[in-house]
Motif scaffolding. Structure first.
Motif, PDB file in Angstrom:
ATOM      1  N   SER A  48       0.759  -1.288   0.004  1.00 19.90           N
ATOM      2  CA  SER A  48       0.004  -0.199  -0.115  1.00 19.90           C
ATOM      3  C   SER A  48       0.791   1.434   0.169  1.00 19.90           C
ATOM      4  O   SER A  48       0.428   2.270  -0.582  1.00 19.90           O
ATOM      5  CB  SER A  48      -0.974  -0.150   1.386  1.00 19.90           C
ATOM      6  OG  SER A  48      -1.790  -1.074   1.107  1.00 19.90           O
ATOM      7  N   THR A  49       1.982   1.211   0.402  1.00 22.97           N
ATOM      8  CA  THR A  49       3.013   2.375   0.674  1.00 22.97           C
ATOM      9  C   THR A  49       3.361   2.748  -0.904  1.00 22.97           C
ATOM     10  O   THR A  49       3.554   3.571  -1.075  1.00 22.97           O
ATOM     11  CB  THR A  49       4.162   2.201   1.532  1.00 22.97           C
ATOM     12  OG1 THR A  49       3.513   1.998   2.921  1.00 22.97           O
ATOM     13  CG2 THR A  49       5.119   3.350   1.646  1.00 22.97           C
ATOM     14  N   LEU A  50       3.819   1.592  -1.314  1.00 20.97           N
ATOM     15  CA  LEU A  50       4.147   1.845  -3.124  1.00 20.97           C
ATOM     16  C   LEU A  50       2.913   2.313  -3.563  1.00 20.97           C
ATOM     17  O   LEU A  50       3.200   3.190  -4.627  1.00 20.97           O
ATOM     18  CB  LEU A  50       4.267   0.301  -3.462  1.00 20.97           C
ATOM     19  CG  LEU A  50       4.546   0.275  -5.044  1.00 20.97           C
ATOM     20  CD1 LEU A  50       5.780   1.327  -5.423  1.00 20.97           C
ATOM     21  CD2 LEU A  50       4.906  -0.993  -5.436  1.00 20.97           C
ATOM     22  N   LEU A  51       1.763   1.951  -3.639  1.00 22.08           N
ATOM     23  CA  LEU A  51       0.640   2.443  -4.280  1.00 22.08           C
ATOM     24  C   LEU A  51       0.532   4.074  -3.985  1.00 22.08           C
ATOM     25  O   LEU A  51       0.115   4.725  -4.783  1.00 22.08           O
ATOM     26  CB  LEU A  51      -0.588   1.929  -4.049  1.00 22.08           C
ATOM     27  CG  LEU A  51      -0.915   0.615  -4.778  1.00 22.08           C
ATOM     28  CD1 LEU A  51      -2.022  -0.252  -4.852  1.00 22.08           C
ATOM     29  CD2 LEU A  51       0.066   0.480  -6.177  1.00 22.08           C
ATOM     30  N   ASP A  52       0.478   4.267  -2.649  1.00 21.61           N
ATOM     31  CA  ASP A  52       0.493   5.547  -2.327  1.00 21.61           C
ATOM     32  C   ASP A  52       1.489   6.687  -2.676  1.00 21.61           C
ATOM     33  O   ASP A  52       1.172   7.730  -3.116  1.00 21.61           O
ATOM     34  CB  ASP A  52       0.416   5.580  -0.585  1.00 21.61           C
ATOM     35  CG  ASP A  52      -0.619   5.352   0.126  1.00 21.61           C
ATOM     36  OD1 ASP A  52      -1.818   5.118  -0.650  1.00 21.61           O
ATOM     37  OD2 ASP A  52      -0.513   4.746   1.228  1.00 21.61           O
ATOM     38  N   VAL A  53       2.591   6.249  -3.026  1.00 21.98           N
ATOM     39  CA  VAL A  53       3.570   6.766  -3.538  1.00 21.98           C
ATOM     40  C   VAL A  53       3.554   6.986  -5.012  1.00 21.98           C
ATOM     41  O   VAL A  53       3.523   8.121  -5.562  1.00 21.98           O
ATOM     42  CB  VAL A  53       5.282   6.268  -3.531  1.00 21.98           C
ATOM     43  CG1 VAL A  53       6.176   6.973  -4.241  1.00 21.98           C
ATOM     44  CG2 VAL A  53       5.698   6.255  -1.988  1.00 21.98           C
ATOM     45  N   ALA A  54       3.075   6.012  -5.683  1.00 22.75           N
ATOM     46  CA  ALA A  54       2.922   6.197  -6.993  1.00 22.75           C
ATOM     47  C   ALA A  54       1.709   6.895  -7.360  1.00 22.75           C
ATOM     48  O   ALA A  54       1.491   7.581  -8.462  1.00 22.75           O
ATOM     49  CB  ALA A  54       2.313   4.621  -7.676  1.00 22.75           C
ATOM     50  N   ALA A  55       0.421   6.697  -6.572  1.00 25.44           N
ATOM     51  CA  ALA A  55      -0.558   7.638  -6.650  1.00 25.44           C
ATOM     52  C   ALA A  55      -0.550   9.335  -6.192  1.00 25.44           C
ATOM     53  O   ALA A  55      -1.345  10.142  -6.305  1.00 25.44           O
ATOM     54  CB  ALA A  55      -1.569   6.998  -5.753  1.00 25.44           C
ATOM     55  N   LEU A  56       0.826   9.680  -5.942  1.00 23.72           N
ATOM     56  CA  LEU A  56       1.085  10.957  -5.442  1.00 23.72           C
ATOM     57  C   LEU A  56       0.338  11.101  -4.261  1.00 23.72           C
ATOM     58  O   LEU A  56       0.001  12.503  -3.924  1.00 23.72           O
ATOM     59  CB  LEU A  56       0.719  11.821  -6.445  1.00 23.72           C
ATOM     60  CG  LEU A  56       1.468  11.592  -8.105  1.00 23.72           C
ATOM     61  CD1 LEU A  56       1.071  12.715  -8.879  1.00 23.72           C
ATOM     62  CD2 LEU A  56       3.025  11.514  -7.876  1.00 23.72           C
ATOM     63  N   ALA A  57       0.029  10.139  -3.411  1.00 26.85           N
ATOM     64  CA  ALA A  57      -0.650  10.394  -2.167  1.00 26.85           C
ATOM     65  C   ALA A  57       0.116  10.495  -1.015  1.00 26.85           C
ATOM     66  O   ALA A  57      -0.234  11.279   0.035  1.00 26.85           O
ATOM     67  CB  ALA A  57      -1.871   9.313  -1.973  1.00 26.85           C
ATOM     68  N   ARG A  58       1.421  10.056  -1.257  1.00 22.97           N
ATOM     69  CA  ARG A  58       2.457   9.925  -0.111  1.00 22.97           C
ATOM     70  C   ARG A  58       3.837  10.875  -0.808  1.00 22.97           C
ATOM     71  O   ARG A  58       4.290  10.175  -1.699  1.00 22.97           O
ATOM     72  CB  ARG A  58       2.737   8.799   0.453  1.00 22.97           C
ATOM     73  CG  ARG A  58       3.833   8.560   1.429  1.00 22.97           C
ATOM     74  CD  ARG A  58       4.075   7.162   1.556  1.00 22.97           C
ATOM     75  NE  ARG A  58       3.158   6.609   2.583  1.00 22.97           N
ATOM     76  CZ  ARG A  58       2.876   6.492   3.908  1.00 22.97           C
ATOM     77  NH1 ARG A  58       4.054   7.314   4.337  1.00 22.97           N
ATOM     78  NH2 ARG A  58       1.966   5.869   4.587  1.00 22.97           N
ATOM     79  N   ARG A  59       4.097  11.832  -0.015  1.00 23.89           N
ATOM     80  CA  ARG A  59       5.564  12.261  -0.424  1.00 23.89           C
ATOM     81  C   ARG A  59       6.603  11.413  -0.181  1.00 23.89           C
ATOM     82  O   ARG A  59       6.891  10.840   1.066  1.00 23.89           O
ATOM     83  CB  ARG A  59       5.620  13.773   0.212  1.00 23.89           C
ATOM     84  CG  ARG A  59       6.939  14.365  -0.063  1.00 23.89           C
ATOM     85  CD  ARG A  59       7.319  15.712   0.091  1.00 23.89           C
ATOM     86  NE  ARG A  59       8.411  16.136  -0.200  1.00 23.89           N
ATOM     87  CZ  ARG A  59       8.728  17.646   0.038  1.00 23.89           C
ATOM     88  NH1 ARG A  59       7.655  18.476   0.533  1.00 23.89           N
ATOM     89  NH2 ARG A  59       9.845  18.209  -0.420  1.00 23.89           N
ATOM     90  N   PRO A  60       7.481  10.877  -0.977  1.00 22.97           N
ATOM     91  CA  PRO A  60       8.581  10.070  -0.853  1.00 22.97           C
ATOM     92  C   PRO A  60       9.848  10.828  -0.082  1.00 22.97           C
ATOM     93  O   PRO A  60       9.992  12.101  -0.016  1.00 22.97           O
ATOM     94  CB  PRO A  60       9.175   9.554  -2.046  1.00 22.97           C
ATOM     95  CG  PRO A  60       8.795  10.648  -3.085  1.00 22.97           C
ATOM     96  CD  PRO A  60       7.488  11.406  -2.581  1.00 22.97           C
ATOM     97  N   ASP A  61      10.425  10.015   0.860  1.00 21.17           N
ATOM     98  CA  ASP A  61      11.597  10.815   1.573  1.00 21.17           C
ATOM     99  C   ASP A  61      12.785  11.076   0.628  1.00 21.17           C
ATOM    100  O   ASP A  61      13.464  12.029   0.655  1.00 21.17           O
ATOM    101  CB  ASP A  61      12.177   9.846   2.511  1.00 21.17           C
ATOM    102  CG  ASP A  61      11.080   9.324   3.678  1.00 21.17           C
ATOM    103  OD1 ASP A  61      10.820  10.385   4.464  1.00 21.17           O
ATOM    104  OD2 ASP A  61      10.534   8.370   3.756  1.00 21.17           O
ATOM    105  N   GLU A  62      12.916  10.147  -0.368  1.00 20.16           N
ATOM    106  CA  GLU A  62      13.950  10.390  -1.515  1.00 20.16           C
ATOM    107  C   GLU A  62      13.480   9.960  -2.777  1.00 20.16           C
ATOM    108  O   GLU A  62      12.323   9.101  -2.752  1.00 20.16           O
ATOM    109  CB  GLU A  62      15.205   9.494  -1.241  1.00 20.16           C
ATOM    110  CG  GLU A  62      15.984   9.741   0.262  1.00 20.16           C
ATOM    111  CD  GLU A  62      17.007   8.889   0.441  1.00 20.16           C
ATOM    112  OE1 GLU A  62      17.393   8.015  -0.421  1.00 20.16           O
ATOM    113  OE2 GLU A  62      17.194   8.573   1.547  1.00 20.16           O
TER     114      GLU A  62
END
Length: 235
Positions: A48-62
């Motif tokens: 789910s973290t991967l999908l959140d990053v891909a969906a631009l819903a979670r800002r990645p740390d790097e």
């Protein structure tokens, strides 16, 4: 040449809860139009973290690279350009959640039309034809609460594809349905996305079903407090 719907390289996202931290590293992932990729792994391994990053819903740390249809989303995150990020999501993404995630006070047809309106691509004919292909053409005037689980998932696929997105994200879309229905849903999702030229990124614990539907499997590699998505340069 058409831009890849999604390109991730050197992405790290950390989830914190209760004083503990879990880090997901994405080495490299590129999805071209028509690609079908299933990220597999047990619960808590970062799907789910991967999908959140891909969906631009979670800002990645790097993020060495985070691109959506040729747009540098990492730069938008750095500038805090939330409106631009929301615009990318509306234009280019379709999302299928575990429970469908339909707006409960809108009909099936209105849910799909809303996706078209947000993307600026209203097309009633395409919506109706897609609903027929998914076997829910007679349900467009129904409210989500009146549908079976399988019908809601088909309605969610309709909404996700109605605006002709470049990228479809699906988070365990078959977790709560019978195995026979799960196979049908994955096959329809793959078929309709490929016909529309959309790439699909699926998070699932059911690797055999995903492979049977034509998805390329990428297993997450879990550690004690981290997980790694190994490089898949192109799909």
């Amino acid at each position: 040449m058409t831009d890849a719907p999604l390109r991730l390289e050197g992405v790290v996202a950390t989830r914190r809860a209760g004083g503990a931290a879990f880090s997901l590293t994405i080495e490299a992932l590129r999805l071209d139009p028509g690609a079908l990729v299933a990220v597999t792994g047990a619960s808590g391994t970062g799907k789910s973290t991967l999908l959140d990053v891909a969906a631009l819903a979670r800002r990645p740390d790097e993020a060495m690279r985070l691109e959506v249809c040729g747009t540098d989303a990492a730069a938008l995150w750095s500038r805090g350009a939330k409106d631009a990020l929301a615009g990318l999501r509306a234009r280019h993404f379709g999302y299928v959640l575990q429970t469908g995630g339909l707006v409960p006070f809108l009909t099936v047809g209105a849910n799909a039309a809303l996706a078209q309106d947000l993307a600026g691509r209203r097309d009633p004919g395409h919506l109706a034809a897609l609903a027929e292909r998914l076997g829910i053409g007679a349900l467009l005037a129904r409210m989500p609460a009146t549908l079976s689980v399988g019908q809601r998932q088909r309605a969610a696929i309709l909404r996700a594809l109605a605006h002709r997105p470049a990228l479809v994200l699906a988070d365990e879309p078959t977790a709560s349905v019978h195995p026979d229905m799960a196979a049908t849903i994955l096959a329809l999702l793959a078929e309709q996305a490929r016909q529309a030229g959309a790439a699909v990124l699926l998070a699932t614990h059911d690797a055999p079903a995903a492979r049977a539907a034509g998805f390329v499997e990428i297993p997450l590699q879990p550690g004690a407090a981290s997980a790694r998505l190994p490089a898949l340069a192109e799909a």
